[in-house]
Design a protein around this motif. Structure first.
Motif, mmCIF file in Angstrom:
data_model
loop_
_atom_site.group_PDB
_atom_site.id
_atom_site.type_symbol
_atom_site.label_atom_id
_atom_site.label_comp_id
_atom_site.label_asym_id
_atom_site.label_seq_id
_atom_site.Cartn_x
_atom_site.Cartn_y
_atom_site.Cartn_z
ATOM 1 N N ARG A 169 42.538 33.917 59.154
ATOM 2 C CA ARG A 169 42.064 35.164 58.542
ATOM 3 C C ARG A 169 42.933 36.338 58.977
ATOM 4 O O ARG A 169 43.301 37.199 58.163
ATOM 5 C CB ARG A 169 40.604 35.413 58.929
ATOM 6 N N GLY A 193 39.689 30.270 56.677
ATOM 7 C CA GLY A 193 40.142 31.594 57.072
ATOM 8 C C GLY A 193 40.978 32.258 55.995
ATOM 9 O O GLY A 193 40.877 33.479 55.766
ATOM 10 N N ASP A 238 38.548 33.426 53.486
ATOM 11 C CA ASP A 238 37.802 34.592 53.997
ATOM 12 C C ASP A 238 38.583 35.879 53.765
ATOM 13 O O ASP A 238 38.026 36.894 53.315
ATOM 14 C CB ASP A 238 37.541 34.436 55.497
ATOM 15 N N ALA A 239 39.870 35.858 54.100
ATOM 16 C CA ALA A 239 40.694 37.061 53.972
ATOM 17 C C ALA A 239 40.832 37.481 52.509
ATOM 18 O O ALA A 239 40.780 38.678 52.185
ATOM 19 C CB ALA A 239 42.069 36.822 54.586
#
Length: 341
Positions: free
Chosen positions: A174, A206, A209-210
């Protein structure tokens, strides 16, 4: 007539005790660091042992104590500096407690892993540290059935209660992808590891998520699985370019994958980071030496080995913790910004 070779008898603990004027039991306790021996006696016995060049019979001691003072270390790819640094942390910590290590390399091959684990068990190691291939959990189940202390390195099985020391791979990914987004990139190609690898799954999460934080739709077409080596990164970039995938940045599963990706991008006459930014993962020593210097995610590799070794040695003690109570230790990652992104 030729002179007969003289057979030199090995120095025994009995010889040390006789020379030092103490009992065999006292000599043994002095040399093994037991607390109920005076400093004066300990120094005397050690001096005699050094002068006579005494070498304890580790095999006999192991049979008596049901311990061999050895730890098996099974790594996935010893040619990768990541695992070399982890092994270094293990060796330092183990040596400090009087343990030797035996290292086996699986090259991410399940059959080699099986053979390595069975060989280490036959050699009666006191415990095993292993970075599993994860294409199967058979070797780990074998160790659990044999009640051999085991700690996983850098990877873990969600369905098995096995102690492990890992990096926070979801957070690390992330951080890396968030940095690329902050630099203005929206089309970010992700060269991931094998889908059965726990680190690959967490880093993919991750990455997602970002993207979600920034309101960027996830496109599965921009995720390519590789074999986590330089050749895999090289082939994946060639595949992406041949398919006409749009991307201005590449996030890679490992620094080694990044090295292959950089080579392929250069062959395509793309500048880094002018045309395509590249972000790695692991922060091996070579990351800061390549041209351009690689931006990456730092993992405390030596510390990972140290923590895992301490965890295993605690489990190996007679009063050590049970495996199911040790749990998973997660180490924090750190973003390292250099020239490539």
């Amino acid at each position: 007539m030729p002179e007969k070779a003289r057979v030199v008898r090995p120095i025994t603990l009995r010889d040390i005790a006789r020379e030092a004027g103490v009992s065999i039991n006292t000599a043994s306790r002095a040399l093994t660091g037991k607390p109920d021996v005076s400093d004066k006696t300990r120094r005397l016995v050690q001096a005699v042992a050094d002068r006579l060049d005494y070498r304890p019979n580790q095999l006999a001691r192991g049979l008596r104590q049901r311990k061999t003072a050895t730890i098996g270390v099974v790594v996935a790819d010893l040619a990768n500096p990541f695992f070399a640094e982890v092994a270094e942390g293990i060796e330092r910590t183990a040596a400090g407690e009087g343990y030797s290590i035996i290292v086996a390399n699986t090259e991410e091959n399940e059959e080699r892993e099986r053979r390595a684990v069975h060989t280490l068990v036959e050699r009666q190691v006191d415990g095993i540290l292993i970075a599993p291939t994860q294409s199967s959990d058979a070797s780990i189940r074998y160790l659990l059935q044999r009640r051999i202390p085991v700690v996983l390195l850098a990877r873990f099985f969600e369905h098995l209660q096995v102690p492990a020391v890992i990096n926070d791979d979801r957070e690390g990914a992330r951080l890396a992808v968030r940095h690329l987004i902050q630099r203005g990139h929206r089309d970010i190609l992700y060269l991931n590891g094998p889908p059965y690898n726990s680190s690959a799954r967490l880093r993919l999460s991750g990455y997602q998520d970002a993207l979600q934080e920034a309101g960027i739709p996830f496109r599965s077409s921009l995720v390519i699985s590789t074999d986590a080596r330089a050749a895999g990164g090289y082939a994946a970039i060639q595949q992406a370019l041949a398919a006409g995938l749009p991307f201005t940045a590449v996030f890679c599963f490992s620094d080694y994958v990044s090295f292959g990706a950089i080579r392929a991008l250069r062959q395509a006459r793309l500048g880094i980071p002018k045309d395509v930014a590249v972000m790695g993962y692991d922060d091996i020593d070579l990351a800061g030496l390549v041209e351009p210097a690689l931006s990456t995610v730092h993992i405390a590799k030596t510390r990972l080995g140290q923590v895992a070794a301490r965890m295993l040695m605690g489990m190996m003690e007679p009063s050590g913790k049970q495996a199911e109570r040790v749990g998973v230790t997660v180490l924090a990652p750190q973003l390292v910004i250099r020239e490539s992104a």
